[in-house]
Design a protein around this motif. Structure first.
Motif, short mmCIF file in Angstrom:
data_model
loop_
_atom_site.label_atom_id
_atom_site.label_comp_id
_atom_site.label_asym_id
_atom_site.label_seq_id
_atom_site.Cartn_x
_atom_site.Cartn_y
_atom_site.Cartn_z
N ARG A 257 0.90 -1.25 0.00
CA ARG A 257 0.05 0.03 0.03
C ARG A 257 0.81 1.23 0.00
O ARG A 257 0.49 2.25 -0.76
CB ARG A 257 -0.94 0.01 1.20
N ILE A 258 1.82 1.27 0.85
CA ILE A 258 2.78 2.40 0.87
C ILE A 258 3.45 2.84 -0.53
O ILE A 258 3.54 3.64 -0.90
CB ILE A 258 3.70 2.15 2.28
N LEU A 259 4.06 1.67 -0.70
CA LEU A 259 4.87 1.78 -2.14
C LEU A 259 3.91 2.48 -3.25
O LEU A 259 4.35 3.23 -4.07
CB LEU A 259 5.41 0.47 -2.65
N PHE A 260 2.72 1.91 -3.43
CA PHE A 260 1.84 2.23 -4.40
C PHE A 260 1.49 3.59 -4.37
O PHE A 260 1.53 4.44 -5.18
CB PHE A 260 0.69 1.14 -4.79
N PHE A 261 0.71 3.59 -3.22
CA PHE A 261 0.19 5.09 -3.13
C PHE A 261 1.05 6.22 -2.87
O PHE A 261 0.87 7.32 -3.39
CB PHE A 261 -0.82 5.10 -1.85
N GLY A 262 2.07 5.95 -2.17
CA GLY A 262 3.36 6.99 -2.09
C GLY A 262 3.86 7.22 -3.52
O GLY A 262 4.14 8.31 -3.80
N GLY A 263 3.97 6.17 -4.28
CA GLY A 263 4.67 6.35 -5.64
C GLY A 263 3.46 7.06 -6.59
O GLY A 263 4.08 7.87 -7.26
N SER A 264 2.31 6.76 -6.22
CA SER A 264 1.62 7.53 -7.05
C SER A 264 1.36 9.13 -6.75
O SER A 264 1.33 9.91 -7.54
CB SER A 264 -0.06 7.04 -6.65
N ILE A 265 1.58 9.57 -5.48
CA ILE A 265 1.59 10.74 -5.18
C ILE A 265 2.84 11.43 -5.49
O ILE A 265 2.71 12.67 -6.09
CB ILE A 265 1.42 10.96 -3.55
N ALA A 266 3.94 10.76 -5.47
CA ALA A 266 5.33 11.14 -6.06
C ALA A 266 5.18 11.47 -7.59
O ALA A 266 5.53 12.57 -8.17
CB ALA A 266 6.44 10.30 -6.12
N VAL A 267 4.50 10.67 -8.56
CA VAL A 267 4.26 10.75 -9.67
C VAL A 267 3.33 11.95 -10.04
O VAL A 267 3.61 12.92 -10.88
CB VAL A 267 3.56 9.32 -10.44
N LEU A 268 2.37 12.16 -9.23
CA LEU A 268 1.27 13.19 -9.45
C LEU A 268 2.06 14.57 -9.33
O LEU A 268 1.88 15.52 -9.92
CB LEU A 268 0.07 13.32 -8.36
N ALA A 269 3.00 14.85 -8.13
CA ALA A 269 3.74 15.66 -7.77
C ALA A 269 4.50 16.28 -9.09
O ALA A 269 4.73 17.30 -9.39
CB ALA A 269 4.52 15.57 -6.58
N PHE A 270 5.15 15.13 -9.51
CA PHE A 270 6.11 15.41 -10.75
C PHE A 270 5.44 15.88 -11.93
O PHE A 270 5.88 16.85 -12.67
CB PHE A 270 6.81 14.06 -11.12
N ILE A 271 4.15 15.37 -12.02
CA ILE A 271 3.18 15.95 -13.13
C ILE A 271 2.93 17.39 -13.09
O ILE A 271 2.94 18.24 -13.99
CB ILE A 271 2.08 15.01 -13.44
N ILE A 272 2.57 17.64 -11.87
CA ILE A 272 2.04 19.08 -11.43
C ILE A 272 3.07 20.11 -11.57
O ILE A 272 2.91 21.00 -12.21
CB ILE A 272 1.34 19.05 -10.24
N PHE A 273 4.48 19.65 -10.94
CA PHE A 273 5.32 20.51 -10.91
C PHE A 273 6.60 20.42 -12.19
O PHE A 273 6.93 21.72 -12.66
CB PHE A 273 6.11 20.34 -9.43
N GLY A 274 6.15 19.67 -12.51
CA GLY A 274 7.28 19.21 -13.85
C GLY A 274 6.66 20.00 -15.30
O GLY A 274 7.62 20.47 -15.78
N THR A 275 5.28 19.98 -15.15
CA THR A 275 4.67 20.65 -16.50
C THR A 275 4.93 22.27 -16.45
O THR A 275 4.85 22.81 -17.41
CB THR A 275 3.33 20.43 -16.59
N PHE A 276 5.31 22.75 -15.14
CA PHE A 276 5.49 24.12 -15.19
C PHE A 276 6.93 24.49 -16.10
O PHE A 276 6.96 25.62 -16.42
CB PHE A 276 5.55 24.75 -13.64
#
Length: 239
Positions: A160-179
């Motif tokens: 659970r921690i690996l998946f949902f933690g990884g999902s949050i990290a991917v979302l953060a990368f998408i949100i801030f990386g596209t800037f």
């Protein structure tokens, strides 16, 4: 492959993952229902987007395609309904993927501000396709391995921690990386386009770009070429 399948079946038996799959199905269906309804009613999609915006050009042309426009709307509604029904959710996810992938490429090509959300939608649909791997694997072109479905006495908290933690990290990368993906974007309006000029490194060239997009109605590639030319002229003047 055997180990991966064991992890997969552990996730399938976890109520957190089942809840997340249900959330993805509902969210993706909810995104297509209003979009499809607008097209069936014959209204222009994203009516708030100016016609001179690069994506606005596309929506104007699409709106004028007659019954093809209606056909797209009906297709989106059907896909949404299929996603909401458990027995047909896999078919809905499979039909959803080429549509949302096309939309994702379109938003990146036109530098639309909604690329973050559309990228998340692509990833959510990919999750649903992986979620139904046990049904999809029979048509995949590799040798099938018999795997015993594990019976979990306790939830795998590490998974659970690996998946949902990884999902949050991917979302953060998408949100801030596209800037930092593009030097300049047309925005969703002329005011939004010009607002980026004050904080940009080339405000004069930025104003030329926004004028090219919203006042002259030129294609995005032409306006980007004008933007680069304006930067070069300004640089030569400073020298």
């Amino acid at each position: 492959m055997n180990k991966i399948e064991e992890i997969y079946y552990e996730a399938k038996s976890d109520k957190w993952f089942r809840g997340f799959a249900m959330f993805c199905r509902i969210a993706l269906a909810a995104s297509f229902i209003p979009a499809g309804y607008v097209k069936i009613m014959g209204e222009r999609f994203a009516s708030g987007l100016p016609s001179n915006n690069p994506l606005g050009h596309y929506f104007d042309a699409l709106h004028l395609t007659g019954y093809y426009y209606t056909f797209i709307g009906i297709g989106q509604i059907i896909i949404a309904i299929l996603l909401l029904i458990p027995r047909t959710s896999l078919l809905g996810a499979m039909m959803y993927f080429p549509v949302i992938l096309n939309i994702c490429v379109l938003t990146y090509a036109t530098r639309f501000n909604g690329t973050r959300i559309v990228t998340m939608m692509v990833l959510a649909d990919l999750f649903l396709l992986i979620w139904d791997y046990d049904r999809l694997k029979h048509i995949l072109p590799f040798k099938q391995i018999q795997t015993n479905t594990p019976v979990l006495e306790k939830p795998n908290k590490r998974l659970r921690i690996l998946f949902f933690g990884g999902s949050i990290a991917v979302l953060a990368f998408i949100i801030f990386g596209t800037f930092y993906l593009y030097e300049i974007v047309p925005g969703n309006s002329e005011a939004e386009c010009r607002n980026q000029c004050a904080s940009g490194k080339k405000p004069a060239a930025c104003q030329v770009f926004c004028d090219c997009i919203y006042n002259q109605g030129q294609p995005l590639d032409s306006c980007l070429a004008n933007f680069d030319k304006s930067k070069d002229i300004r640089k030569s003047d400073m020298q």
